[in-house]
Design a protein around this motif. Sequence first.
Motif, PDB file in Angstrom:
ATOM      1  N   THR A 183     -47.925  89.021  42.410  1.00  0.00           N
ATOM      2  CA  THR A 183     -48.016  90.110  41.445  1.00  0.00           C
ATOM      3  C   THR A 183     -47.731  89.541  40.059  1.00  0.00           C
ATOM      4  O   THR A 183     -47.322  88.378  39.929  1.00  0.00           O
ATOM      5  CB  THR A 183     -46.993  91.220  41.745  1.00  0.00           C
ATOM      6  OG1 THR A 183     -45.666  90.676  41.556  1.00  0.00           O
ATOM      7  CG2 THR A 183     -47.133  91.735  43.172  1.00  0.00           C
ATOM      8  N   THR A 184     -47.933  90.356  39.037  1.00  0.00           N
ATOM      9  CA  THR A 184     -47.590  89.922  37.688  1.00  0.00           C
ATOM     10  C   THR A 184     -46.120  89.518  37.615  1.00  0.00           C
ATOM     11  O   THR A 184     -45.760  88.505  37.002  1.00  0.00           O
ATOM     12  CB  THR A 184     -47.881  91.047  36.685  1.00  0.00           C
ATOM     13  OG1 THR A 184     -49.271  91.371  36.740  1.00  0.00           O
ATOM     14  CG2 THR A 184     -47.527  90.623  35.263  1.00  0.00           C
ATOM     15  N   THR A 185     -45.259  90.291  38.278  1.00  0.00           N
ATOM     16  CA  THR A 185     -43.824  89.994  38.258  1.00  0.00           C
ATOM     17  C   THR A 185     -43.509  88.671  38.939  1.00  0.00           C
ATOM     18  O   THR A 185     -42.689  87.883  38.441  1.00  0.00           O
ATOM     19  CB  THR A 185     -43.036  91.130  38.931  1.00  0.00           C
ATOM     20  OG1 THR A 185     -43.290  92.352  38.223  1.00  0.00           O
ATOM     21  CG2 THR A 185     -41.546  90.856  38.918  1.00  0.00           C
ATOM     22  N   THR A 186     -44.137  88.389  40.081  1.00  0.00           N
ATOM     23  CA  THR A 186     -43.838  87.129  40.769  1.00  0.00           C
ATOM     24  C   THR A 186     -44.315  85.923  39.968  1.00  0.00           C
ATOM     25  O   THR A 186     -43.713  84.848  40.036  1.00  0.00           O
ATOM     26  CB  THR A 186     -44.454  87.088  42.184  1.00  0.00           C
ATOM     27  OG1 THR A 186     -45.890  87.238  42.096  1.00  0.00           O
ATOM     28  CG2 THR A 186     -43.891  88.188  43.060  1.00  0.00           C
ATOM     29  N   ILE A 187     -45.400  86.095  39.189  1.00  0.00           N
ATOM     30  CA  ILE A 187     -45.856  84.998  38.328  1.00  0.00           C
ATOM     31  C   ILE A 187     -44.799  84.721  37.255  1.00  0.00           C
ATOM     32  O   ILE A 187     -44.452  83.567  36.975  1.00  0.00           O
ATOM     33  CB  ILE A 187     -47.216  85.341  37.682  1.00  0.00           C
ATOM     34  CG1 ILE A 187     -48.314  85.386  38.756  1.00  0.00           C
ATOM     35  CG2 ILE A 187     -47.574  84.309  36.609  1.00  0.00           C
ATOM     36  CD1 ILE A 187     -49.642  85.895  38.252  1.00  0.00           C
TER      37      ILE A 187
END
Length: 386
Positions: free
Chosen positions: A341-345
């Motif tokens: 997800t954007t957060t994990t990136i």
Amino acid sequence: MSQIETTDTTTVGRKPVRVWVDGCFDMMHFGHANALRQARAMGDYLVVGVHSDEEIEKNKGPCVMKEEERYAAVAACKWVDEIVKDAPYVTTLEVLDEYNIDFVVHGDDITTAADGTDCYQIVKDAGRYKECKRTVGISTTELVGRMLLLTRDHHIRGSRTVKSPIQGVDEAAVANFTQGSLPAGALTGIAHYLSTSKKIIQFSSGREPKAGDKVVYVDGAFDLFHTGHIEFFKRARELGDYLLVGIHDDQTVNAVKGGNFPVMNLQERVLGALQCRYVDEVIIGAPYSVTKDVLEDVYHVDVVVHGASDQPLDIDGRDPYELPKTLGIYKEVEHPRLDLTTTTIIERIIANRHVYIERQARKAKKAIAEAEAEQREKELKAALHL
């Protein structure tokens, strides 16, 4: 090396011109896509070589995205006909001949290997090299800098000085590494990419739904466009004939997600979605809740698709998919990449901030040196014309 063919392009009455582009394509963004678009326009068939994690680590440091994620992201770009995995970092004539390539295209910047040599010197000397224009205002380095700085300055409107941490990230720890004796611009300043109608037209498919086509609508932020988004678009597109994508504006995304989201501004996120081969059209600044206007005014929407594991409410507490659910046109698909997800990136960046800050510093020094060299060249040319 292994290859993946993504499209079938034929020409009539002449040998097709085969073009080669290679690179890391880390955090594949619209700047990468624009280079591929320009390269594809120079020939008939575009082959893209993507370097492996090992090759990149050896020559320039670690990537944010894993090699399989980068392979998939490049293959999903609508201007790419074929990809070659594990392409050599230094482009050789042997590789060009193996894939029957006429010439190589690269941006108007210098790319060097670990030993400092020009990665394209061999093909330049052989007369099989052409340049395309680099997209100013976007790069992987610049995006990493935004995440390290944790600002909202990249948003099109709003405060230019707000600093707001991402939830779950130790802002103090990041600050310890973003301060100190790094050279000017080491973390990069915040670039404001300004799109134009010409650029949007260049990225647009120009396709309209035909009579009887089933129109599918999806919406979201689609920030830091990645393979999770790509697989979601692919699955949604399989439910119909035409995929319409609604992209929320910066203020809406920030109101719902908080922190410094979105990392990319609206114009950047629009171009990121438009370069994907599964996307037919976008609504720029779509409302967070699906309305009658969305379902009827652009095209008649037959089905609204959303991820089964992602159910955020609107800022007023309402279900944003209440209307399509009432109309019986709402469908859910499982997210293929819950781990991406954007957060994990962003978490990947923060977890390895030491490495990325050092990398930003090295790139900043290189950029400064190149800018100074370019300025000296301009001054020399000006002096010669006096």
